[in-house]
Design a protein around this motif. Structure first.
Motif, PDB file in Angstrom:
ATOM      1  N   CYS A  13      62.528  45.297  22.362  1.00 25.92           N
ATOM      2  CA  CYS A  13      62.263  46.288  21.320  1.00 25.92           C
ATOM      3  C   CYS A  13      63.437  46.339  20.355  1.00 25.92           C
ATOM      4  O   CYS A  13      64.575  46.575  20.752  1.00 25.92           O
ATOM      5  CB  CYS A  13      62.028  47.674  21.939  1.00 25.92           C
ATOM      6  N   GLU A  14      63.150  46.115  19.099  1.00 27.34           N
ATOM      7  CA  GLU A  14      64.207  46.135  18.070  1.00 27.34           C
ATOM      8  C   GLU A  14      64.659  47.552  17.734  1.00 27.34           C
ATOM      9  O   GLU A  14      65.664  47.748  17.068  1.00 27.34           O
ATOM     10  CB  GLU A  14      63.712  45.424  16.809  1.00 27.34           C
ATOM     11  N   HIS A  15      63.926  48.546  18.223  1.00 27.87           N
ATOM     12  CA  HIS A  15      64.246  49.935  17.929  1.00 27.87           C
ATOM     13  C   HIS A  15      65.140  50.567  18.999  1.00 27.87           C
ATOM     14  O   HIS A  15      66.084  51.273  18.675  1.00 27.87           O
ATOM     15  CB  HIS A  15      62.968  50.758  17.761  1.00 27.87           C
ATOM     16  N   CYS A  16      64.798  50.302  20.284  1.00 32.06           N
ATOM     17  CA  CYS A  16      65.562  50.953  21.356  1.00 32.06           C
ATOM     18  C   CYS A  16      66.176  49.969  22.348  1.00 32.06           C
ATOM     19  O   CYS A  16      66.933  50.369  23.227  1.00 32.06           O
ATOM     20  CB  CYS A  16      64.686  51.963  22.103  1.00 32.06           C
ATOM     21  N   GLY A  17      65.853  48.671  22.227  1.00 29.65           N
ATOM     22  CA  GLY A  17      66.436  47.667  23.110  1.00 29.65           C
ATOM     23  C   GLY A  17      65.714  47.484  24.434  1.00 29.65           C
ATOM     24  O   GLY A  17      66.119  46.656  25.256  1.00 29.65           O
ATOM     25  N   SER A  18      64.640  48.198  24.667  1.00 28.58           N
ATOM     26  CA  SER A  18      63.903  48.099  25.927  1.00 28.58           C
ATOM     27  C   SER A  18      63.199  46.747  26.027  1.00 28.58           C
ATOM     28  O   SER A  18      62.775  46.165  25.036  1.00 28.58           O
ATOM     29  CB  SER A  18      62.866  49.224  26.020  1.00 28.58           C
TER      30      SER A  18
END
Length: 121
Positions: free
Chosen positions: A30-35
């Motif tokens: 995920c580019e938003h939260c790194g998950s």
């Protein structure tokens, strides 16, 4: 180039991953939260059609079945669909005219009506 879409289970946002080949192994993050906990989504796809095919679809009886020639809003929806199928920008004048049809602010000749009974802007 394949494009894969995912939904992040942590932040619920959509992530798009572009690969160079179908055979390439994708390890999405995920580019938003790194998950790394992502669920793959079904993507929309585009199909290339010839101009003749697009015009044939527009004049097909099934495509015209819900068009009510006496209803300006129905005609406006059909005109927007036609404009989209043609794949060209028909200009601000076209968009404005269709907007006027939807709002009921044109006379029978297609002239804009500003409410004072004249055709002047």
């Amino acid at each position: 180039m394949p494009i894969y879409e995912y939904r992040c289970t942590a932040c619920r946002r959509q992530v798009t991953v572009l690969t160079l080949r179908v055979s390439e192994i994708v390890d999405p993050v995920c580019e938003h939260c790194g998950s790394r906990e992502l669920t793959r989504l079904l993507s929309r796809f585009a199909m290339v059609r010839s101009d003749d095919d697009r015009l044939d679809r527009l004049t097909d009886d099934a495509a015209l079945g819900d068009v009510d020639e006496s209803d300006p809003k129905s005609m406006a929806r059909w005109m927007r669909k036609m404009g989209g199928e043609l794949g060209e920008d028909l200009g601000d004048d076209f968009g404005g005219m269709v907007d006027d049809l939807e709002e009921g602010t044109t006379d029978d000749a297609g002239n804009g009506d500003d409410g004072d009974g004249s055709d002047e802007p």
